[in-house]
Design an enzyme around this catalytic site. Structure first.
Site, short mmCIF file in Angstrom:
data_model
loop_
_atom_site.label_atom_id
_atom_site.label_comp_id
_atom_site.label_asym_id
_atom_site.label_seq_id
_atom_site.Cartn_x
_atom_site.Cartn_y
_atom_site.Cartn_z
N CYS B 27 0.78 -1.21 0.00
CA CYS B 27 0.00 0.00 0.00
C CYS B 27 0.82 1.27 0.00
CB CYS B 27 -0.78 0.00 1.28
SG CYS B 27 -0.02 -1.08 2.46
N ARG B 57 -2.03 3.88 -5.19
CA ARG B 57 -1.25 2.83 -4.54
C ARG B 57 -2.15 1.76 -3.95
NH1 ARG B 57 4.05 3.14 -3.00
NH2 ARG B 57 5.12 4.74 -4.15
N PHE B 248 -3.57 -2.14 -0.76
CA PHE B 248 -3.62 -2.93 -1.99
C PHE B 248 -3.49 -4.37 -1.55
CE2 PHE B 248 -2.13 -3.08 -6.65
CZ PHE B 248 -2.48 -4.40 -6.79
N ASN B 268 3.66 -0.38 5.23
CA ASN B 268 3.77 -0.62 3.81
C ASN B 268 4.91 -1.59 3.63
OD1 ASN B 268 4.18 -0.58 1.09
ND2 ASN B 268 4.71 1.58 0.95
N GLY B 269 4.58 -2.80 3.21
CA GLY B 269 5.63 -3.79 3.06
C GLY B 269 5.16 -5.14 3.54
N GLU B 932 16.29 -12.31 -21.04
CA GLU B 932 16.56 -11.00 -20.45
C GLU B 932 17.77 -10.30 -21.05
OE1 GLU B 932 18.39 -12.31 -16.18
OE2 GLU B 932 18.03 -10.21 -16.60
N GLN B 980 12.35 -17.21 -11.90
CA GLN B 980 12.67 -18.21 -12.90
C GLN B 980 12.67 -19.57 -12.22
OE1 GLN B 980 16.44 -17.35 -14.74
NE2 GLN B 980 16.69 -19.40 -15.55
N LYS B 983 15.74 -21.01 -10.54
CA LYS B 983 16.39 -20.30 -9.44
C LYS B 983 15.54 -19.12 -9.00
CE LYS B 983 19.32 -18.06 -12.86
NZ LYS B 983 20.62 -17.55 -13.22
N GLN B 989 24.32 -14.10 -13.14
CA GLN B 989 25.58 -13.46 -13.43
C GLN B 989 26.12 -14.03 -14.71
OE1 GLN B 989 28.55 -13.80 -10.44
NE2 GLN B 989 29.78 -12.20 -11.33
#
Lengths: 495, 1549
Positions: B27, B57, B248, B268-269, B932, B980, B983, B989
């Site tokens: 939120c 938000r 949210f 928020n979190g 990517e 993915q 992983k 990397q």
């Protein structure tokens, strides 16, 4: 794993064979050992595949792709690369009772499916295999290992070829008392008398047999079950029996003149030669000599090659090898992709030697035999052959058809029939025991390798039909597992 | 029954794969406060205004007008209440002498009365007086039907303060006594109602009961709050502070109580360590006592209301800590400590405070910005990683506004005194008693100084090395080691591929491709218990963290020992043994073993308890052994032991080891239930664990430290055998420990957890294939959804292993470990779907075009699959009586349009392979995926033969490689990769040796220089951030579908619902088994779950929420045959992805060597020689897709479906195979997978309704596109000035996309479009704008300004009227210029955290930056004219930064792992820097720039040049090559090759 980029950096080192001219002078093996450094470099070419095709051993398009006994090839390749010979031996022996045999005589389906061979030359797997075991014997690492406990069960193994020996070795490990019956005077079956000494030194066979004996396996030679030893005693005197008598009945060629003298099944020729060699270094004369003769070998397989090599060593005047199939292509055909067994043109030792002596590959392809012609004494002198081409018959099967006008006559003082084997000998032991045969005339077995007679198992060529030594070992191990389960109430400790 | 007709309150019951436990929310929040503590109605109004401006938000579900929740916390508005109660003839006592309760009540009058009665009764029983009730007027006219239907009756209760006790004996009650009493009352009434039989009691909820604060909230959206509560508009409604929140949530279910604020906080979190935090809190309760509460304490227990959300639970604990005498800031510092252990400049007092408190409570870890207030102070803290935005203004008239965004209140620029932001781990506090802002330093220093924490620690906390030395440890021989290895199920693979490499290299081994072996429960081999557990990981609702590059926030150290009383800690609370790592070496374990309670042992007393059982007694024996063990632990604790060592040493012929995980979890949960867990440290001495996943599980289920003695013995043995060479035993051990530690940290960080301490006991795993009873008993609260095996099978598996070590009858001569076959095929190992035969058949079929051979292939694969290799293998189709003729089934072409190939980057696979896939998929109308790594723009042109190499799906991943405006506009679908399969939760990397020149080009980087993909998207730390990125991308290409890629795990359905609400068009559910170019072996195997579960859950939850009709569902993960595709469709997928199979078709032979660049078939390699071996052909791939579609059609005909559409989600056409008689698999139960939720008929089951992306309201649509038409169409310059507000998001991006579409990647001449904005810009200002656009902002900007900048120019400076010092005030938010590829940016002022992260080409000037600036940067130039935060340049492998280091401290704040610092000496570079600063001065009017330019010679020595080492070396090599006469291209290649062979090359990982 070995060296990730090894396969890009190093080329396959071809076999280090002694020169044909040199090796034709004796009956010793053709391979001097590789230098350690070479072996390590060669082993580093292994890619340690996620799917190691060499190790897989499945039948694809009717042929073995990869190792039928699932040798842990990538693992021992890596160990050799790292100089860990002793560990390599442990991994090798895990799946293979007799790497000194397969390392010498196996046509190496592993190399046929090696991923490096997808684009380039495969890893010299067979060579590495034999180097590991030879070194192990040299270093004294291979010692008899008595089972830690005995079960008190008795098992008879009939036949001491690779299947019988593998089966005996495994059953002995599991603690059973194993007796091996061999009708010949020496133990080893095909390994002893089928394969000539220059391909598989008989000392190598005897060394392994000695080891098995030291581990507690009992060998009885010159004992033919169904003749000198009643087949019924297999059932009455033992808790189980395994029939590993091989597919010894050679395929004959019924054409005109077959009864002439000088026409032999290949095994008669090869076995006698080896026995005489071992008994007297060929001094006793109890063998069929090709010296000074025009030799015709019919059949293009390994046995044919052995006949070629043996004849050359006798001092044949000429050697011709006839093959009804077409000459294989130099490269894989589109219909024969990797990792299938590569059906490509190769020169084996016998052909190489013939070429060295006479300047050409002794093989003639797409030819069939019309008749043999003898002299007055009934000794074969020449034979008529004709060319064929392959086409489909009414049933859609591929069959050879004569190419009209191609008949020709070639000289033939000694004819050796190396046309393969049709199956086990049906009389004697098999009929005495009353085991069921399958539609191809081999001994029928269930998934555990048990025949239709409870407690009687069969393995190797006797059950499978003519095949490779490595399949025989596979069969022998599998039968041992079946026997162990049978004896131990459904449980087995064998791999 | 039709549920839609019911009045539903709260979440639906657990059903199918849906579990309300998984619900997440996030939120925006904010507060407004008057620094002078003046109460006014204006503050209330402003707070509401802030809320309204944060609306974007929050979120709405399938009904636009049912919000997820909004609320407001105020001081008790005495004047208003007095006035209202007067109407009822009640006179209120003076403020503070009464408590105000805000109460939600059931609608049914009888139920309501019952609740009220209970409430009043409790009040009286607690010695207080009920003054009366007031009906809170509400107006639900604007509410949606769902919110309306579930609306409670809302009333206020007034409680008069009576005697509240004098617990401290002060002669008067302490300050908080009445609040505490009200707390006790609330807890009692909550418990009373929830335990009652009152119908509709679920609706009962007390938002607040306090004499100080009151909470108005509900299932509202931000705009509805004020109209819903007419109270709030009353001029008498006054407060000096107002805290607001807009929610949210990931679902559409009605919930009034889950709106924020809670009693103390708005949040928020997300709390990632929640399960552990709850468990530990429960455990601590028995040790709690409080003089303040006295006997009342037990009335409030249990503290944590587990029905609540993570925020609610956080609030519960904070409340307890605050009520028991700690100040609010103190309590916040305990729960959300800043990272202290690696902090180079923290004061000793603060460090001591944190260290001490780490002994009594673990951090509540996760991305969080938390505002808190008790009505007297108000403040906020930010998590240690700074993952949420919090910005504030202070005005000249003493008002403070803090919120997730700036611009939420219109404040004239000249009135702004200061613009700031909350920094990672820092606290912002307003003290209304003192009427001032108290700085982070001051408040924390004060709290830290309350007790001599350092002294307490020195006297009590013992370091491991201080313990007395152990007796010598006996070393076993090879035979013994081998036997133990057998007993613990070691395989040759474990030793060869895991242990030996870790001991040799100190890193976890890497592998590639996916996993295609059976899950543990289907395996025919005995499996270790660990293999039944899969790791959870962060996706979307919280970010994973980068444990390597952001090491400063990680903490591996832990402490072992008993905890004290949480509520009243003393010096003794620190009596613990500090450990640098949770892994103990053998001699370290011995140190613990000899602790005997004496002074030499520092008072620690240990007991070793054997964890063995009589193996022949099977499951019963194991159960009994566990019972005994639990009892012995209790007894040991009662006897005063404070360290228990659970040991499986001493196994013998009769006794087998209890699986270590089972032993520790059984004890853990027993002690948690008993309440004694915190009185003891649990140490495991076990031969079992050897790989990372196993250690993570042991710690995650409660082990405080683990001694894997057999792993060490194995290492010694391997050294003796010569299998590990060149290392002594100690070094090898240390390397092994290091590898495991790194691995554990990685597993934690995947879940977004930064400290081992809070990972400890957090149970972030789910079980696959364990039965519910077993899990409930030993692994309580762990999700397990398909049933499975229990203790009997576990015991049997132990026995099978034990039998190998101690053969029951015949010890046969075998001295070798089993082969394993998990990672590589082995004949006697695990079965693999892709083996020599299936690979060969597939290749042969597609190359020769033989459908017959293809059928042989599918028969083989399905044969393996159904022979216990996959979950779907156990499913059968339910036959139909009405099959349809094959010709009536939709054609192959229609089906193939639903096919996609997987995301494989150009870089992970070769150009040839990448383009082959693209061409093939374009030929059939399917879609290939860029992966990517960007894409070469040359591929956007058609080939002469009409083929197209343009990948239809363009992926946007965390690295943003090559994500330019041009790239985006050429997509048909834009895929945001959240995770993915191979992983999940990890970054990637690409080592420098693989960054060939052509790869570097498409990735906008430098050949030979390594590239890092961060674990998280730095613009997605929570669900509303994802919504923002979706919105950004839609703006960047409105023609493209936006897809979000998730990986299956428990709760993925809930996340998918959130994704649907965030307006994604497609959600992709990937199985855990998908492939990878490189990933740690642990991740490939043990993170995530099979797609069958994830897909089914997703479909069910989307249908349940009525969101399925708005979003297409795609599925991938080892789909190989038509059968697989049909099952995926029946479970709810309408699109299907394939990756491994097409790779095999192109030649892949499953070498699993992608990570080594040695792919012998030219598929997964960049080596030019190996690429020549590539034999793939688009035609082969087309064959594959056709064959597959053909096979699908055959199944469809059989099942009676004419179209895929008809088939989607018809799980009733699947059943679990009846005749499964496998000893493990027969216990499985798929009913949850095959479950179909009951929902109203009009709820769609396939995607039918397009998402409303809200582009119509965008500033670009309404104004800018029209305004810029002359430039777009005729290249004519355009200039304009416009106002802007924070609700105007992604401004300029649509114009930019039009520009790129029309004028190509080169854009237009600089400054063709010049737009000037005044005000506070919303998020993503100027995202992806191309060359030719210049956006000037006079004001300030929120997060993500200049995201993906593609050539455009951005200029931001404070309004002319501002009086503050620009370079000391915040001008732009967090994560500015993320993934910028080119362009320029000038910011006059301070930027937030993570400035220019992953910049690969933009030039930027800024006056100061927060933490982590220039992280992962690979190109471009950044000039910082002032201070930087910490961890500057972490993971920076390219580009150059220049920092004006005024205080000489920069070197300390810079992460120098990859970079070197120097002066600027090169002339050209000097000119560049000076040029940029000059432009900055010119564009922004910066006085700072002016001053530097004016005193250039003085300043120059203070400019530090930050240059990545690799980058420098490659550039220098290129220069040398050019000097030798090579062309630039040749020089690049030559330098690359030199670099490849350079042993000194700096690695990242």
């Amino acid at each position: 794993m070995g060296k990730p980029t090894g396969f890009m950096e190093y080329q396959r080192e071809p076999s280090h064979l002694r020169r044909p001219e040199e090796r034709l002078q004796d009956w010793s093996e053709a391979h001097p050992p590789y230098a350690e450094e070479t072996l390590r470099t060669q082993a580093s070419r292994c890619m340690d595949c996620g799917v190691p095709y060499c190790h897989t051993g499945v039948m694809i398009a009717g042929m073995a792709s990869g190792c039928p006994i699932n040798n842990l090839i990538p693992e021992w390749n890596d160990l050799v690369y790292r100089g860990q010979w002793r560990e390599a031996l442990i991994r090798l022996h895990k799946t293979n009772n007799f790497p000194e045999f397969t390392g010498r005589v196996c046509p190496a389906p592993c190399e046929g499916s090696c991923t490096v061979g997808l684009d380039g030359q495969p890893v010299t797997i067979k060579n590495i295999e034999v180097s590991i075991i030879d070194r192990a014997f040299e270093e004294g690492w291979v010692k008899p290992q008595q089972p830690q406990a005995r079960t008190g069960k008795r098992v008879a193994v009939v036949g001491s070829g690779p299947a019988g020996l593998a089966c005996a070795a495994q059953l002995n490990k599991a603690g059973h008392a194993v007796t091996v019956f061999e009708r010949a005077d020496r133990v080893g079956g095909l390994l002893m008398y089928g394969i000539p000494n220059m391909k598989l030194d008989k000392g190598v066979v005897e060394r392994r047999v000695r080891l098995l004996a030291d581990e507690g396996v009992r060998f009885i030679t010159s004992a033919e079950v169904g003749r000198s030893f009643p087949a019924s005693r297999l059932v009455s005197d033992f808790d189980a029996a395994v029939l590993c008598g091989g597919a010894t009945q050679g395929r004959d060629l019924q054409v005109e003149g077959r009864t002439l003298q000088g026409i032999h099944l290949a095994m008669e020729f090869l076995a006698a030669n080896t026995k005489s060699l071992l008994d007297s270094k060929l001094a006793d004369g109890k063998y069929i000599s090709a010296k000074g003769k025009h030799v015709v070998v019919i059949g293009g397989g390994d046995t044919g090659t052995d006949c070629v090599g043996t004849s050359l060593r006798h001092g044949a005047k000429s050697v011709t090898q006839l093959e009804i199939m077409p000459r294989p292509p130099d490269q894989r055909a589109a219909s024969n992709p990797w990792p299938q067994w590569p059906k490509v043109y190769k020169m084996d030792y016998g052909q190489e030697e013939a070429a060295a002596l006479f300047g050409a590959d002794p093989r003639q392809y797409l030819v069939n035999t019309r008749r043999f012609v003898g002299d007055a004494a009934g000794q074969v002198k020449e034979m008529a052959i004709f060319e064929v081409e392959w086409g489909k018959d009414a049933q859609g099967r591929f069959v050879p058809k004569e190419k009209p006008g191609t008949e020709r006559v070639i000289p033939a003082d000694l004819v050796l029939l190396a046309l393969g084997f049709v199956g086990p000998e049906k009389g004697g032991m098999l009929s005495d025991l009353g085991v069921k045969l399958d539609e191809r005339g081999n001994v029928w077995t269930d998934d555990e390798k048990m025949t239709s007679v409870p407690g009687v198992f069969a393995a190797g060529d006797m059950a499978r039909g003519q095949s490779l030594v490595v399949w025989a070992i596979h069969e022998g191990r599998k039968a041992a597992r079946g026997v162990d389960k049978y004896l131990m109430y459904g449980e087995t400790v064998l791999p | 029954m039709d549920q839609g007709e019911m009045t539903q309150t709260g979440y639906p019951q657990k059903q199918g794969l849906y579990d309300p436990q998984n619900e997440k929310d996030s939120c925006g929040f904010g507060f407004v406060v008057d620094l002078q503590a003046r109460r006014s109605h204006a503050i209330v109004q402003k707070a509401i205004q802030v809320l309204v401006n944060l609306e974007h938000r929050g979120a709405a579900g399938s009904e636009k007008n049912s919000g997820d929740g909004a609320g407001l916390l105020l001081q008790v508005p005495h004047r208003f209440l007095e006035q209202e109660l007067a109407k009822q003839g009640i006179t209120l006592p003076e403020p503070g002498a009464y408590g105000l309760g805000m109460v939600f009540l059931p609608k049914d009058p009888q139920s309501r009365a019952a609740c009220e009665q209970r409430f009043e009764q409790v009040v009286r029983e607690e010695g207080q007086e009920v003054i009366g009730w007031r009906d809170v007027p509400t107006d639900n006219g604007s509410l949606g039907p769902t919110a309306k239907a579930s609306q409670p009756v809302i009333r206020q209760l007034f409680v008069r303060r009576a005697h509240v006790g004098d617990q401290l004996g002060l002669g008067k009650a302490d300050d908080l006594a009445f609040e505490r009493k009200l707390y006790v009352i609330r807890r009692l009434v909550e418990k009373a109602v929830s335990r009652s039989a009152i119908p509709g009691r679920d609706a009962f909820y007390v938002p607040s009961l306090s004499a100080r604060t009151v909470v108005y909230k509900g299932m509202l959206n931000a705009n509805q709050l004020a109209s819903f509560f007419p109270d709030l508009s009353d001029p008498a409604m006054e407060s000096a502070l107002g805290m607001v929140h807009s929610r949210f949530s990931t679902n559409t279910f009605p919930s009034w109580s889950r709106a924020h604020p809670y009693r103390f906080i708005s949040h928020n979190g997300e709390i990632n360590t929640l399960r552990g935090n709850i468990n530990w809190m429960h455990a601590r309760q028995s040790m709690m006592s409080s003089r303040l509460f006295g006997d009342d304490l037990k009335k409030v227990l249990t503290v944590v209301d587990t029905e609540g959300s993570d925020s609610a639970m956080f609030d519960n604990v904070l409340e307890l800590l605050a009520m028991s005498g700690r100040s609010l800031p103190h309590a916040m510092m305990m729960m959300v400590p800043e990272p202290w252990s690696r902090h180079e400049s923290m004061s000793p007092e603060k460090r001591a405070f944190y260290e001490f408190h780490s002994c009594i409570m673990e951090p509540w870890d996760g991305p969080a910005s938390i505002a808190f207030t008790d009505g007297r102070v108000i403040g906020a803290v930010l998590d240690r990683n700074g993952l949420r935005p919090s910005r504030y203004y202070v005005t000249k008239d003493d008002m403070v506004v803090m919120a997730s965004e700036v611009g939420v209140l219109d404040i004239p620029p000249e009135r702004v005194l200061k613009k700031g932001r909350l920094q990672p781990g820092r606290m912002f506090l307003v003290d209304l008693a003192e009427k001032r802002i108290v700085s982070d330093d001051e408040v924390k220093q004060k709290v830290a100084g309350e007790h001599p924490y350092r002294q307490w620690l020195d006297e009590n906390l013992v370091e491991l090395k201080e313990l007395p030395p152990p007796p010598s440890v006996i070393e076993p021989d090879h035979e013994t080691v081998l036997r133990r290895q057998e007993a613990f199920g070691y395989t040759a693979e474990d030793v060869r591929m895991l242990i030996a490499p870790m001991a040799s290299t100190g890193t976890e081994p890497i592998g590639s491709m996916g996993t295609d072996t059976p899950p543990a429960v289907l395996s025919q081999k005995p499996q270790l218990l660990y293999n039944y557990f899969q790791q959870l990981f962060a996706q979307v609702t919280n970010p994973p963290v980068d444990a390597i590059r952001e090491e400063l926030i990680m903490a591996v150290d832990t402490a072992i020992g008993p905890e004290g009383n949480l509520l009243e800690p003393g010096p003794e609370s620190a009596r613990q043994v500090g450990l640098p790592t949770p892994l103990l070496r053998n001699e370290e374990l011995e140190k613990f073993r000899q602790l005997d309670g004496t002074a030499a042992s520092h008072g620690f007393k240990s007991l070793t308890l054997p964890t063995l059982f009589k193996v022949r007694d099977g499951g019963a024996g194991l159960r009994k052994a566990l019972e005994d063990l639990r009892w012995k632990c209790s007894e040991a604790i009662a006897e005063g032991h404070n360290v228990i060592i659970l040991s499986d040493r001493g196994l013998d012929e009769e006794h087998a080891p209890i699986p270590a995980l089972l032993a520790v979890a059984a004890v853990q949960h027993h002690l948690l239930r008993e309440g004694s867990r915190t009185r003891v440290g649990l140490v495991l001495e076990t031969g079992e664990p050897r790989e990372v996943h196993q250690f993570a599980l042991l710690i995650g289920y409660g082990a405080s430290a683990v001694n894997p003695y057999l792993a060490f013995e194995t290492i010694h043995d391997q050294i003796r055998l010569g299998m590990i060479e060149g290392l002594d035993a100690e070094t090898a051990e240390k390397k092994y420990v290091k590898a495991i530690n790194k691995g554990i940290v990685k597993v934690c960080s995947k879940m977004g957890i930064s400290t081992i301490q809070s990972y400890h006991g957090a149970q972030v795993f789910e079980a696959v294939g364990l039965n519910q009873d077993f899990v409930d008993e030993y692994f309580t609260w762990t999700a397990t959804r398909i049933g499975g095996v229990g203790i009997d099978v576990v015991a049997k598996e132990v026995k099978l292993r034990h039998d190998r070590a101690y053969p029951p009858k015949r010890p046969i001569v075998h001295k070798q470990l089993g082969t394993g076959g998990q990672y590589q095929y082995r004949a006697d190992g695990e079965q693999h779907l892709f083996n020599a035969e299936t690979i060969h058949k597939l290749q042969f079929a597609c190359r020769s075009g033989s459908y017959e051979v293809f059928k042989e292939y599918t028969k083989l694969v399905n044969g393996i699959s159904t022979n216990l290799a996959t979950l779907r293998g156990l499913m059968d189709f339910v036959p139909t009586p009405k099959p349809v003729p094959l010709e009536e089934v939709e054609p192959v072409e229609a089906i193939m349009r639903r096919f996609k190939t997987g995301a494989m980057s150009y870089g992970s696979i070769s150009k040839e392979a990448h383009e082959t896939l693209a061409v093939a998929m374009n030929r059939i109308g399917g879609k290939s995926n860029t992966g990517e790594g960007g894409e070469d723009p040359a591929r956007y042109q058609l080939e002469p033969n009409g083929d197209s190499k343009n990948s239809a799906i363009k992926q946007v991943a965390s690295g943003r490689f090559g994500v330019t405006s041009d790239y985006l506009v050429h997509a048909k679908e834009l895929q945001i990769k959240m995770a993915q399969g191979a992983k999940p939760g990890e970054g990637g990397q690409l080592p420098g040796t693989k960054v060939y020149p052509w790869i570097a080009k498409t990735r906008h980087s430098t050949a030979g220089v390594g590239l890092i993909s961060p674990p998280p998207h730095h613009d997605i730390y929570s669900i509303e951030d994802l919504a923002q990125l979706i919105h950004d991308l839609k703006n960047a290409n409105h023609q493209a579908r936006i897809s979000v890629k998730l990986v299956a795990e428990v709760g993925v359905g809930t996340i998918a619902a959130g994704v649907a609400k965030a307006h994604a068009d497609v959600v992709l559910i990937s199985g855990y088994d998908g492939g990878t170019g490189a990933s740690p072996l642990t991740s490939i195997k043990h993170a995530g779950i099979p797609w069958e579960l994830g897909l089914a859950e997703t479909h069910q939850v989307l249908v349940l929420n009525n969101l399925r009709s708005r979003i297409a569902v795609e599925c991938d993960g080892q789909l190989k045959t038509g059968r697989d595709v049909v099952i995926a469709a029946l479970l709810g997928a309408e699109e299907f992805g394939f990756a491994t199979a097409p790779l095999v078709v192109m030649g892949c032979v499953m070498m699993r060597k992608c990570h080594l660049n040695t792919c012998p078939v030219g598929v997964a390699t960049q080596d030019p020689l190996l690429r020549k071996r590539f034999t793939g052909d688009p035609a082969h791939v087309v064959n594959f897709m056709r064959f597959l579609a053909q096979e699908v059609r055959e199944y469809m005909a059989e099942l009676g479906y004419r179209t895929i559409e008809e088939m989607v989600g018809r799980s009733e056409r699947l059943e679990m195979r009846r005749a499964v008689d496998h000893w493990k698999a027969r216990n499985l139960d798929f009913s949850k997978i095959l479950f179909k939720p009951t929902v109203p008929k009009h709820y769609g089951r396939t995607c039918q309704i397009p998402q409303d992306h809200g582009l119509d309201e965008a500033l670009d649509t309404t104004t800018l596109l029209e305004l810029c038409r002359p430039a777009l169409e005729d290249r004519k310059p355009v200039a304009a000035t416009l106002p802007i507000r924070n609700v105007n998001r992604v401004v300029g991006t649509m114009v930019g996309s039009e520009l790129t579409r029309r004028h190509g990647p080169g854009g237009l001449p600089e400054d063709t479009i010049r737009l000037t904005f005044q005000g506070s810009a919303g998020q993503s200002f100027g995202a992806f704008i191309p060359k030719g656009m210049t956006l000037t902002l006079e004001g300030d900007a929120n997060d993500y300004i200049g995201k993906g900048l593609s050539g455009g120019k951005l200029v931001v400076f404070p309004p002319k009227e501002s009086t503050f010092v620009a370079e000391q005030n915040v001008i732009v938010g967090n994560v500015a210029l993320y993934g910028a590829t080119s362009g320029e940016a000038f910011f006059r002022g301070v930027a937030g955290e993570r400035f220019a992260v992953r910049n690969s080409g933009a030039h930027a000037v800024v006056e100061a930056v927060g933490d982590h600036a220039c992280e992962y940067m690979t190109g471009g130039r950044v000039v910082v004219l002032g201070a930087t935060g910490r961890n500057f340049a972490a993971g920076m492998s390219g580009g150059i930064a220049f920092v004006v280091d005024e205080d000489g401290q920069f070197a300390k704040r810079c992460n120098r792992e990859l970079v070197s610092l120097s002066r600027v000496e090169d002339e050209a570079e000097l000119a560049l820097v000076k040029g940029l600063i000059s432009k900055h001065a010119l564009y922004t009017g910066s006085s700072r720039a002016r001053a530097i330019l004016d005193g250039w010679d003085e300043w120059l020595p203070r400019i530090v040049r930050v240059m990545p080492n690799d980058y420098r070396r490659v550039l220098e090599a290129q220069a040398r090559m050019r000097e030798k006469g090579l062309s630039p291209e040749e020089a690049e290649m030559a330098a690359f090759e030199m670099n490849t062979h350079d042993a000194m090359r700096v690695g990242g990982n």
